[in-house]
Motif scaffolding. Structure first.
Motif, mmCIF file in Angstrom:
data_model
loop_
_atom_site.group_PDB
_atom_site.id
_atom_site.type_symbol
_atom_site.label_atom_id
_atom_site.label_comp_id
_atom_site.label_asym_id
_atom_site.label_seq_id
_atom_site.Cartn_x
_atom_site.Cartn_y
_atom_site.Cartn_z
ATOM 1 N N GLN A 181 0.828 -1.201 0.000
ATOM 2 C CA GLN A 181 0.000 0.000 0.000
ATOM 3 C C GLN A 181 0.869 1.260 0.000
ATOM 4 O O GLN A 181 0.571 2.237 -0.697
ATOM 5 N N GLU A 182 1.979 1.232 0.760
ATOM 6 C CA GLU A 182 2.856 2.395 0.807
ATOM 7 C C GLU A 182 3.514 2.632 -0.551
ATOM 8 O O GLU A 182 3.631 3.779 -1.007
ATOM 9 N N ARG A 183 3.944 1.542 -1.203
ATOM 10 C CA ARG A 183 4.547 1.703 -2.532
ATOM 11 C C ARG A 183 3.548 2.242 -3.532
ATOM 12 O O ARG A 183 3.876 3.109 -4.355
ATOM 13 N N ILE A 184 2.315 1.733 -3.484
ATOM 14 C CA ILE A 184 1.282 2.219 -4.400
ATOM 15 C C ILE A 184 1.021 3.700 -4.158
ATOM 16 O O ILE A 184 0.871 4.493 -5.105
ATOM 17 N N LYS A 185 0.979 4.104 -2.880
ATOM 18 C CA LYS A 185 0.710 5.505 -2.562
ATOM 19 C C LYS A 185 1.821 6.410 -3.081
ATOM 20 O O LYS A 185 1.541 7.470 -3.664
ATOM 21 N N GLU A 186 3.082 6.000 -2.900
ATOM 22 C CA GLU A 186 4.191 6.817 -3.392
ATOM 23 C C GLU A 186 4.197 6.889 -4.912
ATOM 24 O O GLU A 186 4.434 7.953 -5.496
ATOM 25 N N ASP A 187 3.928 5.740 -5.565
ATOM 26 C CA ASP A 187 3.881 5.752 -7.030
ATOM 27 C C ASP A 187 2.760 6.653 -7.530
ATOM 28 O O ASP A 187 2.919 7.371 -8.528
ATOM 29 N N GLU A 188 1.628 6.611 -6.856
ATOM 30 C CA GLU A 188 0.496 7.438 -7.273
ATOM 31 C C GLU A 188 0.797 8.914 -7.047
ATOM 32 O O GLU A 188 0.455 9.763 -7.883
ATOM 33 N N ARG A 189 1.438 9.233 -5.918
ATOM 34 C CA ARG A 189 1.834 10.620 -5.677
ATOM 35 C C ARG A 189 2.784 11.112 -6.764
ATOM 36 O O ARG A 189 2.648 12.234 -7.271
ATOM 37 N N LYS A 190 3.748 10.258 -7.118
ATOM 38 C CA LYS A 190 4.719 10.642 -8.133
ATOM 39 C C LYS A 190 4.041 10.857 -9.485
ATOM 40 O O LYS A 190 4.332 11.815 -10.200
ATOM 41 N N ARG A 191 3.119 9.957 -9.826
ATOM 42 C CA ARG A 191 2.428 10.072 -11.116
ATOM 43 C C ARG A 191 1.580 11.331 -11.172
ATOM 44 O O ARG A 191 1.607 12.082 -12.162
ATOM 45 N N ILE A 192 0.830 11.593 -10.107
ATOM 46 C CA ILE A 192 -0.029 12.774 -10.098
ATOM 47 C C ILE A 192 0.804 14.043 -10.153
ATOM 48 O O ILE A 192 0.475 15.001 -10.871
ATOM 49 N N ALA A 193 1.915 14.068 -9.397
ATOM 50 C CA ALA A 193 2.779 15.255 -9.408
ATOM 51 C C ALA A 193 3.334 15.515 -10.800
ATOM 52 O O ALA A 193 3.385 16.657 -11.266
ATOM 53 N N ARG A 194 3.743 14.453 -11.487
ATOM 54 C CA ARG A 194 4.278 14.630 -12.829
ATOM 55 C C ARG A 194 3.207 15.104 -13.802
ATOM 56 O O ARG A 194 3.462 15.944 -14.671
ATOM 57 N N GLU A 195 2.003 14.556 -13.686
ATOM 58 C CA GLU A 195 0.933 14.973 -14.584
ATOM 59 C C GLU A 195 0.560 16.434 -14.355
ATOM 60 O O GLU A 195 0.314 17.179 -15.304
ATOM 61 N N ILE A 196 0.518 16.840 -13.086
ATOM 62 C CA ILE A 196 0.221 18.247 -12.799
ATOM 63 C C ILE A 196 1.311 19.134 -13.390
ATOM 64 O O ILE A 196 1.037 20.162 -14.011
ATOM 65 N N HIS A 197 2.571 18.720 -13.196
ATOM 66 C CA HIS A 197 3.680 19.531 -13.706
ATOM 67 C C HIS A 197 3.671 19.588 -15.229
ATOM 68 O O HIS A 197 3.805 20.664 -15.822
ATOM 69 N N ASP A 198 3.464 18.423 -15.886
ATOM 70 C CA ASP A 198 3.574 18.377 -17.340
ATOM 71 C C ASP A 198 2.373 19.010 -18.031
ATOM 72 O O ASP A 198 2.525 19.692 -19.052
ATOM 73 N N GLU A 199 1.178 18.783 -17.501
ATOM 74 C CA GLU A 199 -0.024 19.266 -18.170
ATOM 75 C C GLU A 199 -0.418 20.659 -17.675
ATOM 76 O O GLU A 199 -0.365 21.640 -18.420
#
Length: 437
Positions: A181-199
């Motif tokens: 669950q912790e790994r999924i949460k960190e991966d999801e945080r990273k993905r969302i942060a990148r999408e916010i930054h890129d888009e």
């Protein structure tokens, strides 16, 4: 057949129906809805829930009050609560929510996959807890039989040994599930942060360039329009600043510059935000490790400094990072009041437990040295190279040692600050992340 239950609490009928629809498409659990905090309390007294999704903004009894009331009752004291809100995204309100017993936040608009994943994790935990209860009942029954017979034969010994092994296996599975669950949460945080930054970041930047050009061209010819355009530029700048803050909360982009830079930035940010004087000692050479382990160590540092700010009442802190015997060691020391006996056993106090679990998944050790009014030193030690892999990697039991010796030094020694990590090609670390976004 046990069917876990999920409680949805929202005063808005449309939002409640939307959440129920998203979760109703999945099998394996039952969804129950409530339109107010009072109705939610009535459901809690009747049913056991795997998780509660609670709206923060409700009339009469808001989400914070409802969460406190739910956790005040022994029957529902351990039910995990996820706050669902479109507001109250600032740090103070999130802290208030966690103090009321929240385990997570969901901000609207909700991503269905995230919602289902979080709910599925807690549903699975509820099933595992039920299995543990059944195993505990079996063990108690076996012990009563042994006491009544006043003797143990080989068959009973073997049965008890098997039951204890099953319990340990279940606990190991729960630890693996928490790690996943912790790994999924960190991966999801990273993905969302990148999408916010890129888009969103690129769109805002393009919009600001266009508005800035309009502002420059209307300065002399259209003063009123120019004033309005200037106000729009201010709004865009505020939005970009808020976007950067959101990205940093999800996953600081400074982690991409290396662990040395991330640690130094976090210490500087903590000192700026709290006013607590900090001393940082790190090796000159870059600390090389994979992204997952670097992120875990960074989160441990964040949680440790937050504990210093919230509980220690300290005026100074010292952070040391160094390598020793093939292990990376990080120490966080303060000159505060120390950890009082029983503090870590308070309800809803999971800071040190979370640190312990993070370090355990890396195959590391956690030590705590503390004494009343003599400060606290938290020492984390992890292998520099990951030596294990597979489902059970790094899940060995982690010793949690607490010392209360009078010989623990009270003042923090004043030492010359060592190198704080090499900069990328001689570049200086910025004071804030605006330059990194």
């Amino acid at each position: 057949m046990f069917t876990p239950k999920v409680l949805l609490v929202n005063d808005d009928a449309a939002s409640l129906m939307a959440l129920a629809t998203l979760l109703g498409e999945r099998d394996g659990y039952e969804v129950i809805t409530a339109r107010s905090g009072e109705e939610a309390l009535r459901h809690v007294l009747k049913h056991d829930f795997a998780v509660i999704l609670l709206d923060v903004s409700m009339p009469n009894m808001d989400g914070f009050e409802a969460a406190e009331a739910i956790h005040s009752h022994p029957r529902s004291a351990s039910i995990p609560i996820i706050f669902v809100t479109a507001h109250y995204a600032d740090e103070m309100h999130r802290l208030k929510g966690y103090q009321r017993g929240a385990v997570d936040y969901l901000f609207t608009p909700i991503i269905p996959q995230i919602l289902r994943t979080k709910v599925a994790v807690f549903v699975e935990l509820a099933k595992k807890n039920l299995q543990l209860q059944h195993q505990k009942q079996d063990l108690e029954l076996l012990n009563r039989e042994l006491q009544e017979q006043r003797k143990q034969d080989l068959e009973h010994i073997n049965e008890r040994r098997l039951a204890e092994e099953a319990l340990r296996q279940s606990q190991e599975e729960l630890r693996q599930l928490a790690s996943y669950q912790e790994r999924i949460k960190e991966d999801e945080r990273k993905r969302i942060a990148r999408e916010i930054h890129d888009e969103l970041g690129q769109n805002l930047l393009a919009l600001r360039i266009d508005i800035a050009m309009l502002h420059a061209r209307t300065g002399a010819t259209h003063p009123k329009l120019n004033k309005k355009v200037h106000a729009v530029l201010d709004h865009i700048d505020s939005t970009m600043k808020a976007m950067r803050a959101i990205i940093n909360n999800l996953r600081p982009t400074v982690l991409d510059l290396g662990l040395n830079a991330a640690i130094e930035w976090q210490v500087k940010e903590f000192q700026r935000r709290t006013g607590i004087a900090c001393e940082l000692q790190m090796p000159e050479q870059e600390l090389e490790m994979d992204d997952g382990r670097a992120t875990a160590l960074f989160r441990v540092l964040q949680e440790s400094l937050n504990n210093v700010f919230r509980h220690a009442r300290a005026t100074r802190a010292r952070i040391e990072v160094y390598s020793k015997d093939g292990r990376l060691v990080m120490k966080v020391a303060d000159n505060g009041v120390g950890i009082f006996p029983g503090c870590r056993r308070k309800a809803n106090s999971f800071g040190l437990v979370g640190i312990k679990e993070r370090i355990s998944t890396l195959g590391g050790d956690l030590f705590i040295e503390t004494a009343q009014d003599a400060g606290t030193t938290l020492t984390v030690s992890i292998p520099e190279e990951s030596a294990v892999s597979g489902p059970g990697a790094g899940n060995a039991a982690t010793p949690l040692i607490e010392r209360r010796a009078s010989d623990i030094p009270r003042p923090l020694p004043v030492a010359k600050r060592a190198g704080t990590g090499r900069r990328r090609k001689g570049e200086a670390l910025p004071d804030n992340l605006n330059e990194l976004t």
